[in-house]
Design a protein around this motif. Sequence first.
Motif, mmCIF file in Angstrom:
data_model
loop_
_atom_site.group_PDB
_atom_site.id
_atom_site.type_symbol
_atom_site.label_atom_id
_atom_site.label_comp_id
_atom_site.label_asym_id
_atom_site.label_seq_id
_atom_site.Cartn_x
_atom_site.Cartn_y
_atom_site.Cartn_z
ATOM 1 N N GLY A 279 -0.736 5.583 -2.046
ATOM 2 C CA GLY A 279 -1.701 4.607 -1.532
ATOM 3 C C GLY A 279 -2.568 4.131 -2.683
ATOM 4 O O GLY A 279 -2.701 4.816 -3.702
ATOM 5 N N SER A 280 -3.149 2.991 -2.541
ATOM 6 C CA SER A 280 -3.863 2.387 -3.675
ATOM 7 C C SER A 280 -5.360 2.660 -3.628
ATOM 8 O O SER A 280 -6.096 2.254 -4.513
ATOM 9 C CB SER A 280 -3.664 0.866 -3.636
ATOM 10 O OG SER A 280 -4.390 0.315 -2.547
ATOM 11 N N PHE A 281 -5.795 3.361 -2.583
ATOM 12 C CA PHE A 281 -7.226 3.435 -2.314
ATOM 13 C C PHE A 281 -8.020 4.004 -3.489
ATOM 14 O O PHE A 281 -9.125 3.567 -3.772
ATOM 15 C CB PHE A 281 -7.464 4.273 -1.050
ATOM 16 C CG PHE A 281 -8.823 4.077 -0.460
ATOM 17 C CD1 PHE A 281 -9.182 2.851 0.082
ATOM 18 C CD2 PHE A 281 -9.744 5.111 -0.423
ATOM 19 C CE1 PHE A 281 -10.442 2.658 0.639
ATOM 20 C CE2 PHE A 281 -10.996 4.932 0.130
ATOM 21 C CZ PHE A 281 -11.346 3.702 0.665
ATOM 22 N N LYS A 282 -7.415 4.987 -4.155
ATOM 23 C CA LYS A 282 -8.160 5.624 -5.237
ATOM 24 C C LYS A 282 -7.751 5.113 -6.613
ATOM 25 O O LYS A 282 -8.175 5.638 -7.635
ATOM 26 C CB LYS A 282 -7.977 7.150 -5.157
ATOM 27 C CG LYS A 282 -8.642 7.695 -3.893
ATOM 28 C CD LYS A 282 -8.647 9.200 -3.834
ATOM 29 C CE LYS A 282 -9.454 9.652 -2.608
ATOM 30 N NZ LYS A 282 -9.304 11.074 -2.324
ATOM 31 N N GLU B 195 0.828 -1.208 0.000
ATOM 32 C CA GLU B 195 0.000 0.000 0.000
ATOM 33 C C GLU B 195 0.864 1.259 0.000
ATOM 34 O O GLU B 195 0.595 2.202 -0.719
ATOM 35 C CB GLU B 195 -0.907 -0.003 1.236
ATOM 36 C CG GLU B 195 -1.841 1.193 1.333
ATOM 37 C CD GLU B 195 -2.980 1.139 0.323
ATOM 38 O OE1 GLU B 195 -3.383 0.028 -0.046
ATOM 39 O OE2 GLU B 195 -3.451 2.216 -0.102
ATOM 40 N N TRP B 196 1.923 1.259 0.814
ATOM 41 C CA TRP B 196 2.685 2.489 1.028
ATOM 42 C C TRP B 196 4.099 2.434 0.464
ATOM 43 O O TRP B 196 4.922 3.290 0.776
ATOM 44 C CB TRP B 196 2.709 2.855 2.519
ATOM 45 C CG TRP B 196 1.317 3.070 3.017
ATOM 46 C CD1 TRP B 196 0.662 2.331 3.946
ATOM 47 C CD2 TRP B 196 0.383 4.069 2.561
ATOM 48 N NE1 TRP B 196 -0.623 2.796 4.113
ATOM 49 C CE2 TRP B 196 -0.824 3.870 3.270
ATOM 50 C CE3 TRP B 196 0.446 5.102 1.616
ATOM 51 C CZ2 TRP B 196 -1.952 4.668 3.075
ATOM 52 C CZ3 TRP B 196 -0.681 5.898 1.429
ATOM 53 C CH2 TRP B 196 -1.857 5.680 2.146
ATOM 54 N N GLU B 197 4.361 1.427 -0.379
ATOM 55 C CA GLU B 197 5.646 1.368 -1.082
ATOM 56 C C GLU B 197 6.815 1.465 -0.109
ATOM 57 O O GLU B 197 7.769 2.217 -0.321
ATOM 58 C CB GLU B 197 5.712 2.451 -2.164
ATOM 59 C CG GLU B 197 4.592 2.286 -3.173
ATOM 60 C CD GLU B 197 4.454 3.473 -4.108
ATOM 61 O OE1 GLU B 197 5.481 4.056 -4.486
ATOM 62 O OE2 GLU B 197 3.313 3.807 -4.455
ATOM 63 N N ARG C 88 -6.351 6.641 3.720
ATOM 64 C CA ARG C 88 -7.410 5.670 3.433
ATOM 65 C C ARG C 88 -8.609 5.913 4.350
ATOM 66 O O ARG C 88 -9.761 5.881 3.921
ATOM 67 C CB ARG C 88 -6.909 4.234 3.659
ATOM 68 C CG ARG C 88 -5.954 3.723 2.610
ATOM 69 C CD ARG C 88 -5.398 2.361 3.018
ATOM 70 N NE ARG C 88 -6.423 1.345 3.132
ATOM 71 C CZ ARG C 88 -6.790 0.523 2.154
ATOM 72 N NH1 ARG C 88 -6.181 0.588 0.979
ATOM 73 N NH2 ARG C 88 -7.741 -0.370 2.336
#
Lengths: 270, 747
Positions: free
Chosen positions: B42-45, A25-27, A151
């Motif tokens: 972040g991957s959320f979007k 998620e945060w690399e 998030r």
Amino acid sequence: MQYGMIIDLERCVGCHACTIACKAEWEVPVEFARNWVYRMGPEMVDGEMASTYYPGLCNHCTDPVCVPECPADPVEVTFKDAKTGKTKTMEVAATWKDPFDGTVQIDKSRCLGCGACADACPYNARYVNPDLVDDVSEDGKADKCTYCKPRVEAGGIPACVQTCIAGARIFGDLDDPNSEVSKYVKKGAKGIEPDGGELGPNSRYYGKKKDMSLLFRTHTPELADLGSARRRAMLASLAKPAIKTIRNLGLIGAVGSILMNENNTSEDKE
Amino acid sequence: MAFNLTRRKFLQSASLAAVALPLSRAIASESGVKRSPLEAKGSFKDETVVGGICEMCFWRCQLVGKKRGGRLVKLEGNPKSIDNGTSICARGNAGIKLLYDPDRLKFPLKNVGERGNPKWKKISWKEALDECGNKLKAVEDKYGAKGICVFPHGSSAKYPMHFFERTVGTKNVSEASFFQCRGIRDTAYVATIGKAPGEKVDMPNAKVIFLLGGHFGENIHVSHIKRYLKGLQNGAKLIVVDPRYSASAAKSDIWVPIKPGTDTAFLLGIMNYLIATKKYDADFVDEYGDGFEEFAKGIEEWSLEKAAAACDLTVQQIKEVADLLADNAPNVSIHPGRHVSWYGNDFQRQRSLACLTGLLGAFYVKGGWVPAIGPKVGKLSWEHKEHEEEFNLNLNSDDELYHPFTPPGTPTELIRDAALTGKPHPIKGCVIWGQNPIQTIPGQEKMKNVLRQMDFVMCVDVMPTDITMWADILLPEVSYLERYDYIKTGTQWDLSEKQQQFISARMPLVSPLFERKDQVFITNEIAKRMGYEEDIPVKTAKDMVEKNLEVAGLSLAQLKKEGGIHIQPGKNPYNMPDDFEVVFFNEDIEDAGFPGVPTYKPVEEPPAGFARLIYGRVPVHTFNRTQNNVWLHSAMPTNPVWLNDELAAKMGLKDGDEVGFINQDGIKSRTTTIVKTTPGIRKDCVYMGHGYGSANPLMTVGVGAGVDDTSLVTKIAVDPETGANGMRNNFVKFIKDGKIINIPTAA
């Protein structure tokens, strides 16, 4: 409100999904981690065999020791409560405790990469991320768990909580007596307080008596010797590029939105 | 082992714009100005793509992918899933590090060096396929189909396996998932209840969960873990029988530190006690049992005292387990196990587990063994052709089976022995697809000799695993994230909830990079070259999936529209079929020359100075398939050897000491690991995680990391009823600083 996370050790099976989901998620660079899983035991605890896990992460402490060590010049920042829209203006260095949600955050653009905060954290929850460089810091930037603030503010839940296969990670408002996390606190969930410290860790653990004993016996840290943190901070201040510090200017970029910085468009498009 | 892979190094090693990451440091331009985004987005979007089915292990959780500019940046559980939900395990989360692993196979390669010591030359697909087709055809012409053997593993290996098995007509197929894993379980239960048991225990609704060696937490299958934990949360008592205080023992109410290899004696002791004290479910046995009298008589010698002596336990320890099971019957989950190829006496143990379940009446009841009823989909593949010559290595000269209760395929050792001796016939062509027989099958030198004598060896894989060093032609396969393939079906995991079924098909989440191809393309091209063009059942993998979905009234488009997973009403699974029976004494087994009543066969004891080597799973690895995954490696970079702390003190070893091993045959480990001293393991065995210590330098992360336990398993045991391997009959001493250290055997 004060966000907190409960780790239910009765459920946790030590699978490391939380750690890897966070990396994705945060690399997070391979050799670092915003959260981790250590296995303890098997060993004897009060005459019984025991083995459990320490799934650790930033504790977003009530009284964090990392925040005061940041040598970056303070600036005034206006914080906004995501829920009520209320605002509050405070002077903060490059890391601070959010007045509304209680999380501890970092402004990477102002971080000097000195590592003082990382030295100060007794939990080793902070690291200096060498992938993040700019003219302010060649050495990287302080980095850690944010409780997935971007998030959460966008209506999601932390990546580690979402992926947890055991339902062992519970996230919520510790100030709300009816929240799931508060119920756990009433049942006896406890944060790991350093020896002699009063930081008020808000990532807390719940489990069988023997497992809690094992966890606290093996992973209660010492308070960090702040000497080295302060030397680092001092050196960083001396070497700071001569950027004029602008005080009392009110709002320098809504810090809350830094985390959701939409200008990150340096995708390599080769 | 110090390990440091910064993103920059990663990029250099990958040297691919395609794997450049959003946060990569912008290299200083001429102006000297550096710019780097300081916050990961972040991957959320990010865009969500549906249709993924995980294959980091073989449980096959349903995924969604998060995509940014054509790149997959994250994998998550599909929120629509009634199986894994939004959860995926560490390996599932690390799937993108397999997808973009710079060490992945990229082009067809020809070995211009020697087998085992390869020099790779990049060749075209045409040349590679010509070579495979012609060489295999030559073997077939000279030796017949029986001159070819196949070592397949995984979803993508099914199609080529069927081609060689059904169309070309070789029976010499050794699937790791049967002969080195769960085949014994399946055939033992089939011989007892007529069905393969899977892991179909209704743990959420059990009062007691009984695990014999199962170590959930170290072994991870997501919805299975959910079942297990729900059971525990609902108050089930947990019994764990294991020589080691495993991850599940740590959650247990009763831990039984059994002497390795004696599990059958333990089960016989329990069963005889239940019968002798009339604590078994007599009504169930009357109604559904067969051969119970012979069975009861056959095990009556197994007093608690006798069992306790055999298992190195106390009478009380066995009695406590038996009473807890009896008091809570029939709502008890007697777990059938999964990896069960342990000691070469395993068929009888698995029969015992099935019989114990019967004695407790724990079939088709809440908390017992309950097979959920899933939906039906098609199974399109190669047709079974008539073959002039029927041959079977498993048949002796009297046309009797050596191993009558064998799983599908041919027992591995029969294939390897035929290859090495040329009798009853030579085996000269070898197809290896997704399996790594070097680290999977015991007796590495034997395997290497099998490969050395081949006329032709081809490998298809995603990674340069140890076996690929032995290939003449090495083909790069697309990964599970880049292909159409498996259709996953199932039900909700808690059988007490609303009955639902689901159907989900694997669809590519990204397009393949480089020259990787899928199983249908590769197999069809080889088939054409071997003269089987007219038998080709389907042109593309996508067509195959479409046709198999049609059977269920679905299509890929429809599935996509439904978020990747189709959900439909299910059926109540708790109904006992009319013809269900539990065969306690099995006459067929007796007639085949084996014990028809479950029987304990002791295994060899460790020689003086040695301890038994036992192995198991770690949660971040699947077999030996994931060693090179940089995220998984960093989570657990080595496989510490568990050593009893009292022994360690006598041996002068402490936590963190670096050690190697030498086994009873004088074979030394190539690499080292670290010592973990603990009271949580018996003194007659040492333990390490499996799936470490790759020997292939092309696996730049996994090579030499930890110890390859399989390299120390040189004494080969074969379970006589099934022909499957037993892999826990080897013994080791430690080596530290070049000195061999005896293990003071716990006499």
